[in-house]
Design a protein around this motif. Structure first.
Motif, mmCIF file in Angstrom:
data_model
loop_
_atom_site.group_PDB
_atom_site.id
_atom_site.type_symbol
_atom_site.label_atom_id
_atom_site.label_comp_id
_atom_site.label_asym_id
_atom_site.label_seq_id
_atom_site.Cartn_x
_atom_site.Cartn_y
_atom_site.Cartn_z
ATOM 1 N N SER A 32 -58.901 -11.785 7.936
ATOM 2 C CA SER A 32 -58.454 -13.713 8.127
ATOM 3 C C SER A 32 -57.237 -13.792 8.724
ATOM 4 O O SER A 32 -56.979 -14.251 9.883
ATOM 5 C CB SER A 32 -58.324 -15.015 7.278
ATOM 6 N N LYS A 33 -55.798 -12.260 8.431
ATOM 7 C CA LYS A 33 -55.138 -13.001 9.080
ATOM 8 C C LYS A 33 -54.544 -10.761 9.507
ATOM 9 O O LYS A 33 -53.394 -11.333 9.961
ATOM 10 C CB LYS A 33 -53.898 -13.098 8.228
ATOM 11 N N ASP B 19 -62.820 -17.377 4.530
ATOM 12 C CA ASP B 19 -62.192 -18.318 4.857
ATOM 13 C C ASP B 19 -60.932 -18.855 4.784
ATOM 14 O O ASP B 19 -60.256 -17.327 6.007
ATOM 15 C CB ASP B 19 -62.015 -18.894 2.387
ATOM 16 N N HIS B 20 -60.927 -20.128 5.059
ATOM 17 C CA HIS B 20 -59.425 -20.323 5.618
ATOM 18 C C HIS B 20 -58.136 -19.130 4.954
ATOM 19 O O HIS B 20 -57.966 -19.172 4.254
ATOM 20 C CB HIS B 20 -58.617 -21.811 5.635
ATOM 21 N N ALA B 21 -57.008 -18.803 5.803
ATOM 22 C CA ALA B 21 -56.424 -18.174 5.855
ATOM 23 C C ALA B 21 -55.572 -18.501 4.676
ATOM 24 O O ALA B 21 -54.778 -17.928 3.550
ATOM 25 C CB ALA B 21 -55.235 -17.604 6.861
ATOM 26 N N GLU B 22 -55.021 -20.219 4.841
ATOM 27 C CA GLU B 22 -53.882 -20.555 3.454
ATOM 28 C C GLU B 22 -54.673 -20.759 2.228
ATOM 29 O O GLU B 22 -53.964 -20.210 1.546
ATOM 30 C CB GLU B 22 -53.905 -22.008 4.053
ATOM 31 N N ARG B 23 -56.308 -20.396 2.435
ATOM 32 C CA ARG B 23 -56.748 -20.210 0.895
ATOM 33 C C ARG B 23 -56.145 -19.027 -0.072
ATOM 34 O O ARG B 23 -56.075 -18.507 -0.802
ATOM 35 C CB ARG B 23 -57.910 -20.974 0.767
ATOM 36 N N SER C 52 -66.718 -19.144 4.475
ATOM 37 C CA SER C 52 -66.809 -19.455 5.591
ATOM 38 C C SER C 52 -65.823 -19.120 6.856
ATOM 39 O O SER C 52 -64.562 -18.375 5.785
ATOM 40 C CB SER C 52 -66.420 -20.418 5.887
ATOM 41 N N PRO D 168 -62.967 -18.395 9.501
ATOM 42 C CA PRO D 168 -61.618 -19.470 10.137
ATOM 43 C C PRO D 168 -62.392 -18.955 12.196
ATOM 44 O O PRO D 168 -62.572 -17.656 11.871
ATOM 45 C CB PRO D 168 -60.825 -19.067 9.644
ATOM 46 N N ASP D 169 -62.033 -19.509 12.573
ATOM 47 C CA ASP D 169 -62.205 -19.610 14.109
ATOM 48 C C ASP D 169 -61.411 -18.185 14.843
ATOM 49 O O ASP D 169 -61.216 -17.760 14.856
ATOM 50 C CB ASP D 169 -62.032 -20.501 14.828
ATOM 51 N N ASP D 170 -60.199 -18.116 13.564
ATOM 52 C CA ASP D 170 -58.920 -17.610 14.716
ATOM 53 C C ASP D 170 -58.468 -16.296 13.989
ATOM 54 O O ASP D 170 -57.860 -15.684 13.783
ATOM 55 C CB ASP D 170 -57.219 -17.886 14.407
ATOM 56 N N ALA D 171 -60.281 -15.598 13.109
ATOM 57 C CA ALA D 171 -59.740 -14.697 12.542
ATOM 58 C C ALA D 171 -59.510 -13.484 12.985
ATOM 59 O O ALA D 171 -59.750 -13.796 14.550
ATOM 60 C CB ALA D 171 -61.150 -14.472 11.689
#
Length: 484
Positions: A101-102, A146-150, A270, A272-275
């Protein structure tokens, strides 16, 4: 499960009198096992064989002589449906999610990923995989993240042991090979954790007249409960609830949100779009003695041997080999690109395969176990398999599964153990009628009783008796024992 009209298993038995070098303790002649060559084998026969302590390496199928070999190897299976991720497992999963993700790469990277140093186990394997140009995008299954913040919020587990170790490796081109799907071994705690704390200096220690320190989370929770209790009643969606009821609801909701995460919560999330990265998977049948089969109540991919390919941003970084059998997914070995060892691909792929086993169970109810090969208690670096819980070990005398928690105390006293504590229990699948063993002789299938009468030369009854006792009555009547 029958072979559904397919060809029967054909095996050639070799016995097991000569010892060879052990890859675990390095004893030059201490490794003793029985062996046979599988010209072909049905998935049901192989399932029954591994449930009697056998294991394949390519087309060679072997069974350690447990009470004689220097390092007894006990078949281990994980109960995939009840699998519980440990802190170290979650750490590996979170590390992969954060990387995808990041783009985060761990600051401290283990130089090596431990593996089984028993090289002989993988000598007969046939490895091939499709190049990038031969794989279409439709064959790739994306891994969600999953989303980066999670991911960042979940990565709060501190004080975990680093998964490091120093074990011999095998290199094949640019990919490393794990024999028997050897995943990294949890190593020693960090140096700071092992250091001995100095006693506090006078005046610098804890003030015993003051209450002990408490976690901020517990303080916030208590304040919230006290605030609710101060209000004698409160309104929830138009209904009146007493403060005690409200407190109960709060505690109940907290317990739900604090439920331990399943392996699917980490693997199937899921993207994220910016993975920063994209990890995909594809699966192909591979060369193996196992005959591919499809059954109405079986998995959609069918039974047999498969390559599981791990593609990162269009580049293949790992290939796992698994056998999908009637009751289990059996992990064979893993190749991986050493440039990505910081992702702990051995552990990660094992967790992915456990999740895959749970998926297959939805279509094939009988398929509910994950086999990781052999557990070797006498070799400390090989004990990590016991950390995939709950797991069972196979009794080497009665072939009954026993929870590993009951086996470990016994193994601490003796490297060879009979796990079944019922002294009267026997091998229920033992050979009872030698004459019913099926033999393939001069392209003709016949029972051993007929072959014995036709055979010229010295008797081979002792060898056939040994073979039949090791594979059991059921397999001896299904498989064809090749005799020249």
């Amino acid at each position: 499960m029958a072979a559904a009209g397919g060809s029967p298993s054909i095996v050639e038995y070799f016995g097991g009198e000569d010892g060879y070098r052990c890859g675990y303790c390095k004893n030059e002649t201490g490794n003793l096992s029985h062996g046979m060559w599988a010209h072909s084998m049905t998935v049901q026969d192989y399932q029954d064989l591994i449930d009697r302590g056998w294991r394949r390496s390519g087309k060679y199928v072997y069974k350690p002589i447990m009470n004689q070999t220097c390092c007894p190897q006990y078949t281990i299976r994980c109960q995939a449906l009840h699998f519980q991720t440990s802190k170290s497992h979650k750490k590996v999963l979170k590390k992969m999610l954060k990387f995808l993700s990041k783009g985060d790469v761990p600051k401290v990277v283990s130089e090596e990923e431990p593996m089984d140093s028993h090289i002989e186990d993988v000598g007969a394997c046939d490895f091939a995989y499709k190049g990038e140009s031969h794989v279409s995008q439709s064959e790739l299954t994306p891994l969600g993240v999953d989303h980066a913040e999670r991911v960042e919020n979940e990565d709060q587990d501190t004080g975990e042991k680093k998964e490091e170790g120093n074990v011999q490796k095998v290199e094949s081109d640019s990919l490393r090979l794990y024999a028997d799907k050897e995943t990294p071994v949890p190593g020693e705690p960090s140096r700071s954790a092992k250091g001995v704390h100095a006693p506090p200096k006078p005046g610098k220690g804890a003030d015993l007249s003051k209450p002990p320190c408490r976690k901020a989370k517990d303080i916030r929770k208590e304040r919230k409960l006290q605030k609710l209790l101060q209000n004698q009643t409160c309104t929830v969606e138009g209904s009146q609830l007493q403060a005690a009821d409200q407190v109960f609801l709060l505690q109940n909701s907290k317990s739900k949100t604090n439920q331990p995460k399943t392996i699917e919560d980490f693997v199937f999330v899921s993207l994220p779009d910016d993975a920063q990265h994209k990890l995909e998977f594809t699966r192909f049948l591979c060369d193996s003695p196992l005959e591919a089969e499809n059954a109405p109540n079986g998995p959609e991919c069918g039974y047999g041997s498969f390559h599981q390919q791990y593609w990162l941003d269009g580049k293949i970084i790992a290939v796992g080999v698994i056998d999908i059998l009637p009751y289990c997914v059996s992990s064979v070995y893993l190749y991986y690109d050493p440039d990505y060892s910081f992702l702990s691909l051995g552990v990660y792929s094992a967790l992915r395969e456990i999740a895959f086993t749970r998926q297959l169970h939805e279509k094939a109810p009988d398929l509910c176990f994950y086999y990781m090969g052999f557990y070797i208690h006498s070799c400390p670096k090989m004990r990590y398999k016991g950390q995939y819980r709950p797991s069972d070990l196979l009794c080497p005398e009665t072939y009954i599964w026993t929870p590993i928690e009951q086996c470990l105390p016994l193994l601490e006293h003796s490297k060879y153990c009979r796990f079944n504590q019922d002294g009267k229990a026997v091998d229920e699948g033992r050979i009872k009628e030698l004459g019913r063993v099926r033999v393939l002789h001069k392209r003709t299938v016949m029972p051993y009783s007929v072959y014995k009468k036709r055979r010229k030369g010295p008797s081979d009854e002792a060898s056939v008796q040994q073979y039949a006792s090791l594979v059991g009555q059921t397999c001896s009547e299904r498989m064809l024992l090749f005799r020249s």
